[in-house]
Design a protein around this motif. Structure first.
Motif, PDB file in Angstrom:
ATOM      1  N   ASN A  75     -11.441  -2.329   6.332  1.00 38.95           N
ATOM      2  CA  ASN A  75     -10.758  -2.374   6.841  1.00 38.95           C
ATOM      3  C   ASN A  75     -10.851  -1.616   8.560  1.00 38.95           C
ATOM      4  O   ASN A  75     -11.405  -0.913   8.626  1.00 38.95           O
ATOM      5  N   ASN A  93      -0.825   7.576   2.001  1.00 38.72           N
ATOM      6  CA  ASN A  93      -1.966   8.470   2.159  1.00 38.72           C
ATOM      7  C   ASN A  93      -2.383   9.140   0.949  1.00 38.72           C
ATOM      8  O   ASN A  93      -3.068   9.482  -0.246  1.00 38.72           O
ATOM      9  N   GLU A 141      -3.750  -4.159   5.312  1.00 32.62           N
ATOM     10  CA  GLU A 141      -2.278  -3.699   5.834  1.00 32.62           C
ATOM     11  C   GLU A 141      -1.737  -4.032   7.199  1.00 32.62           C
ATOM     12  O   GLU A 141      -2.009  -4.600   7.925  1.00 32.62           O
ATOM     13  N   TYR A 189     -13.030   7.635  17.313  1.00 25.12           N
ATOM     14  CA  TYR A 189     -12.408   7.808  18.360  1.00 25.12           C
ATOM     15  C   TYR A 189     -12.945   8.473  19.792  1.00 25.12           C
ATOM     16  O   TYR A 189     -13.801   9.188  19.486  1.00 25.12           O
ATOM     17  N   ASP A 238      -6.244  -3.983   9.792  1.00 28.50           N
ATOM     18  CA  ASP A 238      -4.614  -3.409   9.880  1.00 28.50           C
ATOM     19  C   ASP A 238      -3.787  -3.599  11.162  1.00 28.50           C
ATOM     20  O   ASP A 238      -3.723  -3.459  11.889  1.00 28.50           O
ATOM     21  N   LEU A 298       4.208   2.866  14.032  1.00 35.82           N
ATOM     22  CA  LEU A 298       3.154   2.004  13.859  1.00 35.82           C
ATOM     23  C   LEU A 298       4.342   0.879  12.503  1.00 35.82           C
ATOM     24  O   LEU A 298       3.980   0.024  12.473  1.00 35.82           O
ATOM     25  N   PHE A 320     -11.533   6.657  -0.026  1.00 40.67           N
ATOM     26  CA  PHE A 320     -11.614   7.497   0.920  1.00 40.67           C
ATOM     27  C   PHE A 320     -13.049   8.608   1.001  1.00 40.67           C
ATOM     28  O   PHE A 320     -12.631   9.476   0.344  1.00 40.67           O
ATOM     29  N   TYR A 370      -0.843  -3.514  13.123  1.00 36.03           N
ATOM     30  CA  TYR A 370       0.638  -2.130  13.625  1.00 36.03           C
ATOM     31  C   TYR A 370       0.769  -2.568  14.877  1.00 36.03           C
ATOM     32  O   TYR A 370       1.244  -2.116  15.086  1.00 36.03           O
ATOM     33  N   PHE A 400       2.022  -1.450   4.565  1.00 33.31           N
ATOM     34  CA  PHE A 400       1.423  -0.415   4.456  1.00 33.31           C
ATOM     35  C   PHE A 400       2.757   0.635   4.348  1.00 33.31           C
ATOM     36  O   PHE A 400       3.974   0.756   5.209  1.00 33.31           O
ATOM     37  N   LYS A 457     -12.205   8.730   6.018  1.00 34.58           N
ATOM     38  CA  LYS A 457     -10.402   8.146   6.928  1.00 34.58           C
ATOM     39  C   LYS A 457     -10.185   8.393   8.017  1.00 34.58           C
ATOM     40  O   LYS A 457      -9.889   9.419   8.263  1.00 34.58           O
ATOM     41  N   ASN A 458      -9.517   7.223   8.661  1.00 38.17           N
ATOM     42  CA  ASN A 458      -9.561   6.799   9.717  1.00 38.17           C
ATOM     43  C   ASN A 458     -10.358   7.602  10.719  1.00 38.17           C
ATOM     44  O   ASN A 458      -9.740   7.989  11.500  1.00 38.17           O
ATOM     45  N   ASN A 495     -12.093   3.535   5.495  1.00 35.17           N
ATOM     46  CA  ASN A 495     -10.462   3.495   5.691  1.00 35.17           C
ATOM     47  C   ASN A 495     -11.085   3.233   7.127  1.00 35.17           C
ATOM     48  O   ASN A 495     -10.745   4.709   7.759  1.00 35.17           O
ATOM     49  N   GLU A 496     -10.969   2.115   8.031  1.00 35.07           N
ATOM     50  CA  GLU A 496     -10.497   2.569   9.268  1.00 35.07           C
ATOM     51  C   GLU A 496     -12.100   3.060   9.567  1.00 35.07           C
ATOM     52  O   GLU A 496     -11.243   4.800  10.374  1.00 35.07           O
ATOM     53  N   ASN A 504       6.022   6.080   8.465  1.00 35.31           N
ATOM     54  CA  ASN A 504       4.591   6.180   9.965  1.00 35.31           C
ATOM     55  C   ASN A 504       5.268   5.900  10.959  1.00 35.31           C
ATOM     56  O   ASN A 504       4.771   4.577  11.954  1.00 35.31           O
ATOM     57  N   GLN A 507       0.933  -0.818  -0.429  1.00 34.21           N
ATOM     58  CA  GLN A 507       0.007   0.388   0.109  1.00 34.21           C
ATOM     59  C   GLN A 507       0.755   1.119   0.228  1.00 34.21           C
ATOM     60  O   GLN A 507       2.090   1.450   0.788  1.00 34.21           O
TER      61      GLN A 507
HETATM   62  C1  N0T Z   1      -3.924   3.290   9.008  1.00 35.46           C
HETATM   63  C2  N0T Z   1      -2.160   3.814   9.017  1.00 35.46           C
HETATM   64  C3  N0T Z   1      -2.544   4.666   7.618  1.00 35.46           C
HETATM   65  C4  N0T Z   1      -0.464   2.094  18.079  1.00 35.46           C
HETATM   66  C5  N0T Z   1      -1.454   4.370   9.860  1.00 35.46           C
HETATM   67  C6  N0T Z   1      -3.083   3.097  11.357  1.00 35.46           C
HETATM   68  C7  N0T Z   1      -3.831   4.336   6.467  1.00 35.46           C
HETATM   69  C8  N0T Z   1      -4.208   3.565   7.947  1.00 35.46           C
HETATM   70  N1  N0T Z   1      -4.192   3.342  10.225  1.00 35.46           N
HETATM   71  O1  N0T Z   1      -0.287   4.991   8.885  1.00 35.46           O
HETATM   72  O2  N0T Z   1      -3.008   6.136   7.966  1.00 35.46           O
HETATM   73  O3  N0T Z   1      -4.559   4.970   5.698  1.00 35.46           O
HETATM   74  O4  N0T Z   1      -5.190   2.818   7.991  1.00 35.46           O
HETATM   75  C9  N0T Z   1      -4.374   3.549  12.615  1.00 35.46           C
HETATM   76  C10 N0T Z   1      -3.625   2.357  14.166  1.00 35.46           C
HETATM   77  C11 N0T Z   1      -3.365   3.619  15.208  1.00 35.46           C
HETATM   78  C12 N0T Z   1      -2.771   2.725  15.547  1.00 35.46           C
HETATM   79  C13 N0T Z   1      -2.230   3.695  16.897  1.00 35.46           C
HETATM   80  C14 N0T Z   1      -1.626   2.562  18.110  1.00 35.46           C
END
Ligand code: N0T
Length: 525
Positions: free
Chosen positions: A256, A42, A324, A184, A297, A361, A105, A299, A349, A109-110, A179-180, A358, A39
């Motif tokens: 996602n 953004n 992701e 929050y 996703d 992450l 998006f 991370y 990602f 988006k997030n 997207n996500e 990022n 991916q």
């Molecule tokens: C993801 C990506 C991009 C440690 C972050 C993850 C992508 C989106 N977001 O680079 O923005 O478009 O889907 C968010 C994870 C937050 C968790 C933090 C806890």
């Protein structure tokens, strides 16, 4: 059912998801497809950025690129659509012989409306935001505004309509819708429309599925009511968008998830509540039948956590797909359990050279060594992507990543039926010392059954030994034949050499070399 692995591929047939008992696959050109994905960042979805994308994709040997299509970009002025970036992207993807997954998006988006056009995100009257329990306006758009749904859906339908005309050969194989999603800091909308819906009876199908009590939401689901309600509202909205898009061009569509804690309940104000987090997968399944797959996703590279997410999202009703994941080196090894668990795809990602990282992450620096950790996996699988995808569709694949938990003793076991495989990480090639783990967690193994007693075995930085799962008295395993080889462009196995002697006597050693083995097992008494 389908001509799995049939060659020649049937170009022009629409991609689709098969999700039947024991058989899950993403079908592209008439046969199971393994998405070796990447991916982009953004803000890389602009013609001027694409020269910083393709070299990275080539370096990775990815066969699929995930690229955002932003609402603000295709409909900057209401009702006036601009698909020039998409046309550029389609042409260049074809030149580079990769497939695309487009990320819509739109409203979320997030969770935020950052990618909604200005005429949407700045008009809170027509496109209202959520209200929290104190009556304050929240940053996220409300899933209860029909005006917003209508506008988003109209734009998505325009996108699919353009795709139908501009992409008859299905360069684009799948769509991510929003997207996500989730919110929050607030668990559900408290706008008058939302409160009214919350006081009404919860949908009977949902009550049945979740084992609730018939009646208003609070009564039906108790402490989970707010989150289920929000998930239901968002999932229904996403479903309406996806459904309208599919009516134009029925590509596979997925959502996602920004994840909640894998192991214990987490305060829903601290994650994207209402999005497809693991504990509301069932809510999404009932509310969003047009969404084929919910994908995590991921991370967090902690071994136990990563494996738990794979377990939570790889379900009989949900093919495993990691849309992701972090692009730091230690994430690369999780490719093996994903393909081993019949996953349809995997995608780190932030894979381009625009200079953004990022961290924490993903990687702090996208240097050659980092890119190569992911490229190594795709180099290994690219020649056999169709072969592997067909075996995965048959359900006969297994995979592991190197653990980091010291208690796991850097040893893993795979039960293959009559046989079992033991995987050791961080041992000498003779396997004489206890596995202490590689200097960095980098090991992974994937195994597929080709025929009874015959396995395709591959991996990196690991040792593999086979044995009978339950030997009868006096029965012993013997390696009948270990071939090293590769698959050619037609998916035919090409023999390169036999492994024997030091290469087999103490186990099969996978180093950093791309090695694929065909192992035939037998017994003697
Ligand atoms: C993801 C990506 C991009 C440690 C972050 C993850 C992508 C989106 N977001 O680079 O923005 O478009 O889907 C968010 C994870 C937050 C968790 C933090 C806890």
């Amino acid at each position: 059912l389908l001509a799995a692995g049939s060659a020649p591929a049937m170009a022009g047939e629409l991609p689709r998801i098969v999700n039947q008992p024991g058989h899950q696959a993403l079908i592209v050109d008439g046969a199971p497809y393994l998405m070796l994905g990447a991916q982009v960042n953004n803000s890389s979805a602009w013609p001027a950025m694409l020269p910083k994308v393709w070299p990275m994709i080539e370096q990775l040997h990815a066969n699929t690129v995930e690229v955002p299509i932003a609402w603000e970009q295709i409909e900057p002025v209401e009702g006036q659509f601009d698909f020039s970036f998409l046309d550029t992207l389609l042409a260049q993807a074809r030149t580079h012989q990769v497939h695309l997954v487009l990320l819509w998006f739109g409203t979320w988006k997030n969770t935020a409306p950052g990618y909604a056009p200005a005429w949407v995100k700045l008009d809170n009257k027509r496109f209202p935001r959520m209200i929290d329990e104190k009556g304050e306006t929240v940053y996220a758009l409300s899933p209860f505004a029909k005006t917003t749904l209508d506008a988003d859906r109209k734009a998505f339908v325009a996108l699919m309509t353009h795709l139908k005309a501009a992409d008859p050969d299905n360069t684009v194989i799948m769509m991510q819708v929003e997207n996500e999603t989730g919110t929050y800091g607030t668990v559900r909308d408290h706008s008058p429309a939302a409160d009214k819906a919350f006081a009404a009876p919860a949908p009977a199908a949902l009550v049945r599925r979740m084992g609730g009590k018939p009646g208003p939401w609070a009564q039906a689901f108790g402490k989970d009511a707010d989150e289920y309600f929000h998930a239901w509202a968002i999932a229904s909205y996403v479903d309406a968008v996806a459904k309208a898009g599919k009516a134009v061009k029925p590509l596979p569509m997925y959502a996602n998830a920004a994840l909640s804690d894998a192991f214990k309940p987490q305060d829903p104000k601290t994650y994207a509540a209402g999005g497809p987090t693991h504990h509301v997968i069932d809510v999404w399944k009932v509310a969003a039948p047009s969404i084929d797959v919910l994908g995590p996703d991921i991370y967090k590279s902690d071994f136990a956590t990563y494996m738990k997410y794979l377990e939570l999202y790889g379900r009989a009703d949900n093919p495993l797909f990691v849309p992701e994941t972090g692009n730091a080196k230690d994430y690369a090894r999780f490719f093996f359990p994903v393909v081993g668990r019949h996953g349809i795809g995997f995608s780190p990602f932030g894979m381009d050279s625009t200079g953004f990282v990022n961290f924490p992450l993903g990687a702090a620096k996208l240097d050659a060594e980092t890119v190569d950790a992911f490229a190594a996996n795709y180099r290994l699988f690219r020649p056999m992507e169709r072969v592997w995808a067909k075996l995965a569709y048959e359900g006969k694949t297994w995979g592991v990543a190197e653990p980091t938990d010291p208690a796991a003793n850097h040893m893993q076991m795979l039960e293959l039926g009559r046989w079992k495989a033991t995987l050791g990480f961080g041992q000498g090639q003779f396997g004489t010392d206890a596995p202490k783990g590689n200097a960095e967690p980098s090991g992974g193994v994937a195994i597929a059954e080709l025929s009874p007693n015959e396995y395709l075995v591959t991996g990196y930085h690991a040792r593999v030994t086979f044995d009978l799962a339950a030997a009868k008295p006096g029965e012993h395993m013997i390696l009948d034949r270990v071939e090293e080889g590769h698959y050619d462009a037609q998916g035919q196995w090409v023999f390169d050499r036999l492994w024997n002697g030091d290469q087999t006597d103490f186990g099969l050693n996978f180093t950093s070399a791309p090695q694929v083995l065909k192992v035939r097992l037998a017994t003697y008494r």
